[in-house]
Every structure is written in C-alpha cells, then in structure tokens.
Write a protein that holds these residues in place. Structure first.
Motif, PDB file in Angstrom:
ATOM      1  N   GLN A 176      84.070 -78.972  -8.056  1.00  0.00           N
ATOM      2  CA  GLN A 176      84.685 -77.656  -8.187  1.00  0.00           C
ATOM      3  C   GLN A 176      86.195 -77.732  -7.993  1.00  0.00           C
ATOM      4  OE1 GLN A 176      82.566 -75.655  -5.106  1.00  0.00           O
ATOM      5  NE2 GLN A 176      80.866 -75.044  -6.418  1.00  0.00           N
ATOM      6  N   ALA A 234      80.601 -70.821  -9.634  1.00  0.00           N
ATOM      7  CA  ALA A 234      80.919 -72.081 -10.307  1.00  0.00           C
ATOM      8  C   ALA A 234      79.853 -72.440 -11.341  1.00  0.00           C
ATOM      9  CB  ALA A 234      81.070 -73.199  -9.281  1.00  0.00           C
ATOM     10  N   THR A 255      85.214 -71.150  -9.802  1.00  0.00           N
ATOM     11  CA  THR A 255      85.703 -71.449  -8.453  1.00  0.00           C
ATOM     12  C   THR A 255      86.961 -70.641  -8.152  1.00  0.00           C
ATOM     13  OG1 THR A 255      84.778 -73.671  -8.619  1.00  0.00           O
ATOM     14  CG2 THR A 255      86.443 -73.317  -6.931  1.00  0.00           C
TER      15      THR A 255
END
Length: 181
Positions: free
Chosen positions: A37, A114, A151
């Motif tokens: 991420q 995400a 994210t």
C-alpha cells in the motif's frame, strides 16, 4: 466382515501449525500488504517527478511498470520489516498483535479501501489505456495505482475525521497499529 468407521487412513494426517506460527504468518501478510500500500501510494508520484526532472519522455507503460515493480518491492520490504519486528516475539505478544490488526476498524477500513481501489484500478486502467499499454502492465500497474489511490483516500478521510473530532473537543487516540503492543 467388519466395517472400519474410524477416520484413520493410510495417508499421513494433515499437520496443523502451532498457533504462534499462524499468528506470525498473519502478521507478516498484513505487513506485506501494508508495504504494498505504501509503495503504491509513493511510487507513481516519485517516478513522475523523477522522469520530469530528468526531462525524459514519459509513457504510460513506464509508469505502470514502475508502479507494478514498486509494489512488489514494497511487499517484500513489508515482510522483511515484519520479520525483524515479530520474528523473536513471545507467543502471547504475537496473539495480542494479531488480535489488534484483526479487530482494529481503522486497519479494516484501510484494507477495504486499498482492495476496492486495486480492483477498480485493475479493471479501469486497461479499459482506459486500451492499445496504449501492454495488457499485463495495465492490469497489475493499474491495480497498484488503485491500491495507492485507495490508501490515499483512507489516510485523507482519517485525517479529516481526526480534525473534525479535535474541533468538536473529542479526544482522539493515536492511530498507529503498533501502539501499546
């Protein structure tokens, strides 16, 4: 003639991993996803800035490849950090850390954003850049860009929620997943 109704068979029974090993695997998987991420959030703007600063030609393929490779490096770095962080921990501390990441709503929301961003990026990037990029780069690089966008949205929303809570006079606890472990 007798029937054997037991569950024993000639094959070896499946071995189960000790709980500490299962907890360590879950923590390492979480660290790998977190590294992916962060890398997916950081690599595209850094690559664009570096390319523009060097005055090199910019192409969609190169951005997507950099994002794809950056995400893989980020995941590997996350596993390495997790191994250093949790490798020599006692079993009870591994259980506490795993429960913390499993039931933390902030971590769950980060993973959801995400994942949804990655799915959207993997589908929309090939559709938008059809015939301009290679399909493999568009799918995996687009997934990386989507994970980075998801994210970023999570962190932005978390920042806004914390600012709003402070304005209303509500005490806000720290959000680090590794606090009080």
């Amino acid at each position: 003639m007798s029937l054997n109704l037991s569950n024993s068979s000639s094959a070896e029974p499946a071995t189960t991993l000790p709980q500490a090993s299962v907890d360590l695997q879950a923590l390492l998987k979480n660290n790998a996803f977190h590294g992916y991420q962060i890398a997916s959030l950081a690599v595209p703007p850094l690559y664009l800035a570096m390319t523009l600063a060097r005055r090199r030609p910019l192409s969609f393929n190169k951005v997507l490849v950099a994002t794809m490779l950056g995400g893989a490096v980020g995941a590997a770095a996350g596993v390495g950090v997790g191994t250093l962080q949790y490798g020599n921990e006692a079993e009870d501390r591994l259980v506490v850390a795993r429960r913390k990441i499993t039931y933390d709503t902030n971590q769950i929301r980060l993973g959801d954003y995400a994942t949804l961003g990655g799915l959207l990026g993997a589908v929309l990037t090939p559709a938008l850049l059809y015939r301009r990029t290679r399909l493999v780069f568009a799918i995996f690089g687009g997934a990386g860009i989507g994970v980075g966008a998801g994210t970023g949205v999570h962190y932005w929303r978390n920042f806004q929620d914390r600012q709003l809570a402070r304005q209303q006079g509500i005490s806000v606890p720290p959000t680090s997943p590794h606090t009080n472990i």
